[in-house]
Write an enzyme that holds these catalytic residues in place. Structure first.
Site, PDB file in Angstrom:
ATOM      1  N   SER A   9     -28.826 -29.099  20.808  1.00 54.53           N
ATOM      2  CA  SER A   9     -28.238 -29.450  22.346  1.00 54.53           C
ATOM      3  C   SER A   9     -29.202 -29.323  23.255  1.00 54.53           C
ATOM      4  CB  SER A   9     -26.896 -28.064  22.649  1.00 54.53           C
ATOM      5  OG  SER A   9     -26.907 -27.875  23.862  1.00 54.53           O
ATOM      6  N   HIS A  34     -28.449 -33.637  22.077  1.00 54.14           N
ATOM      7  CA  HIS A  34     -27.220 -33.298  21.923  1.00 54.14           C
ATOM      8  C   HIS A  34     -27.489 -32.824  24.001  1.00 54.14           C
ATOM      9  CE1 HIS A  34     -22.630 -33.085  21.681  1.00 54.14           C
ATOM     10  NE2 HIS A  34     -23.320 -31.553  22.622  1.00 54.14           N
ATOM     11  N   ASP A  36     -25.847 -32.062  27.118  1.00 55.12           N
ATOM     12  CA  ASP A  36     -23.581 -31.342  26.826  1.00 55.12           C
ATOM     13  C   ASP A  36     -23.796 -31.268  28.651  1.00 55.12           C
ATOM     14  OD1 ASP A  36     -24.544 -29.212  25.227  1.00 55.12           O
ATOM     15  OD2 ASP A  36     -22.350 -30.539  24.721  1.00 55.12           O
ATOM     16  N   MET A  38     -21.548 -31.405  31.957  1.00 51.37           N
ATOM     17  CA  MET A  38     -20.292 -30.638  32.557  1.00 51.37           C
ATOM     18  C   MET A  38     -20.217 -30.923  33.546  1.00 51.37           C
ATOM     19  SD  MET A  38     -21.089 -26.866  30.279  1.00 51.37           S
ATOM     20  CE  MET A  38     -21.225 -27.036  28.647  1.00 51.37           C
ATOM     21  N   HIS A  67     -22.828 -35.575  25.092  1.00 52.64           N
ATOM     22  CA  HIS A  67     -21.037 -35.029  25.372  1.00 52.64           C
ATOM     23  C   HIS A  67     -20.424 -34.797  26.828  1.00 52.64           C
ATOM     24  CE1 HIS A  67     -18.929 -31.112  23.555  1.00 52.64           C
ATOM     25  NE2 HIS A  67     -18.270 -31.910  24.262  1.00 52.64           N
ATOM     26  N   MET A  69     -17.659 -33.106  29.156  1.00 54.67           N
ATOM     27  CA  MET A  69     -16.891 -32.338  28.842  1.00 54.67           C
ATOM     28  C   MET A  69     -17.279 -32.423  31.009  1.00 54.67           C
ATOM     29  SD  MET A  69     -18.815 -29.524  26.787  1.00 54.67           S
ATOM     30  CE  MET A  69     -20.342 -30.133  26.871  1.00 54.67           C
ATOM     31  N   MET A 138     -14.955 -29.020  17.630  1.00 46.63           N
ATOM     32  CA  MET A 138     -15.943 -27.757  18.527  1.00 46.63           C
ATOM     33  C   MET A 138     -15.506 -26.470  17.464  1.00 46.63           C
ATOM     34  SD  MET A 138     -17.752 -29.017  21.628  1.00 46.63           S
ATOM     35  CE  MET A 138     -17.744 -27.421  22.126  1.00 46.63           C
ATOM     36  N   ASP A 176     -20.192 -28.628  16.928  1.00 46.60           N
ATOM     37  CA  ASP A 176     -20.730 -27.901  18.287  1.00 46.60           C
ATOM     38  C   ASP A 176     -20.553 -26.955  18.922  1.00 46.60           C
ATOM     39  OD1 ASP A 176     -21.316 -29.917  20.929  1.00 46.60           O
ATOM     40  OD2 ASP A 176     -22.003 -27.870  20.605  1.00 46.60           O
TER      41      ASP A 176
END
Ligand code: DX5
Ligand code: ZN
Length: 219
Positions: A9, A34, A36, A38, A67, A69, A138, A176
């Site tokens: 990540s 990865h 992330d 957000m 990913h 989110m 998660m 994760d």
């Protein structure tokens, strides 16, 4: 048994020079990156969006395991697909119509992932297991790196693996959050074949990324 893959990540990378760290990950044998994403709404943190992914796209040939989110997520899928995501993982709570969002990701010829928060039950995705490439379990509540692994999810990983084997499906089981040298073996034994790690890969062994990735691949 699928080969164990490592998806570091970049939430724990040097945000002032992501290209440098991404090249280090590639040299160190990472299988994918990865990313992330957000939005400060679905999770209480804000990170990066499509422009950064676009800027990093030609810096590595590794797949971008993105990913999301974020919510609402559906209307942004095209932006992440066009920016260079290879796998687009969404949270079911972030879309009013999961099938439509799966179809939207597929329409860009991208791999589809669904992510389950620690308190989201497998039941809500049971009907989609044959439609996705990846289920992302998660093992922390999403939003931040460096959190403690929630060991209750080991049972969830085992149940998902049983379901996958019973139905003879082939989706990846990715885990994760909070993965470290003490718990990664139990995560794999439970049935995961892709490990996401930020803190352990970037911080352990004085930040020796290759040593850390090699160790996570050592079983
Ligand atoms: C948390 C992110 C995780 C996290 C993993 O919301 O989805 O990917 O960054 O980082 P570590 O390995 O530090 O828990
Ligand atoms: Zn993540």
């Amino acid at each position: 048994m699928k080969k164990i893959q490592i998806s570091p990540s970049i939430l724990s990378a040097d945000f002032s020079n992501l290209e440098k760290d991404i090249k280090k990950l590639e040299t160190a044998g990472a299988d994918m990156i990865h990313v992330d994403v957000m939005d400060g709404h679905f999770v209480p943190n804000i990170t990066i969006g499509p422009p950064v992914i676009k800027a990093l796209r030609n810096k590595t040939s590794l797949p971008f395991d993105v990913h999301l989110m974020i919510s609402p997520v559906h209307k942004y899928i095209k932006d992440f697909a066009n920016a260079g995501a290879d796998i687009i993982t969404i949270h079911p709570e972030a879309t009013p119509n999961l099938q439509e969002s799966i179809d939207e990701i597929r329409s860009f010829k991208k791999k589809v992932g669904i992510s389950l928060n620690p308190d989201t039950k497998i039941d809500i995705v049971e009907d989609y297991l044959d439609k996705v490439d990846l289920i992302l379990i998660m093992s922390v509540y999403p939003g931040f790196g460096g959190q403690k692994f929630i060991s209750d999810v080991l049972e969830k990983i085992k149940s998902l693996k049983d379901l996958k084997d019973k139905r003879k499906l082939n989706f990846d089981i990715e885990v994760d959050g909070g993965i470290n040298f003490s718990n990664f073996k139990s995560v794999i034994d439970a049935g995961a074949n892709v490990l996401v790690s930020g803190t352990t890969i970037f911080k352990e062994n004085n930040g020796d990324i290759k040593k850390n990735i090699d160790f996570l691949k050592s079983i």
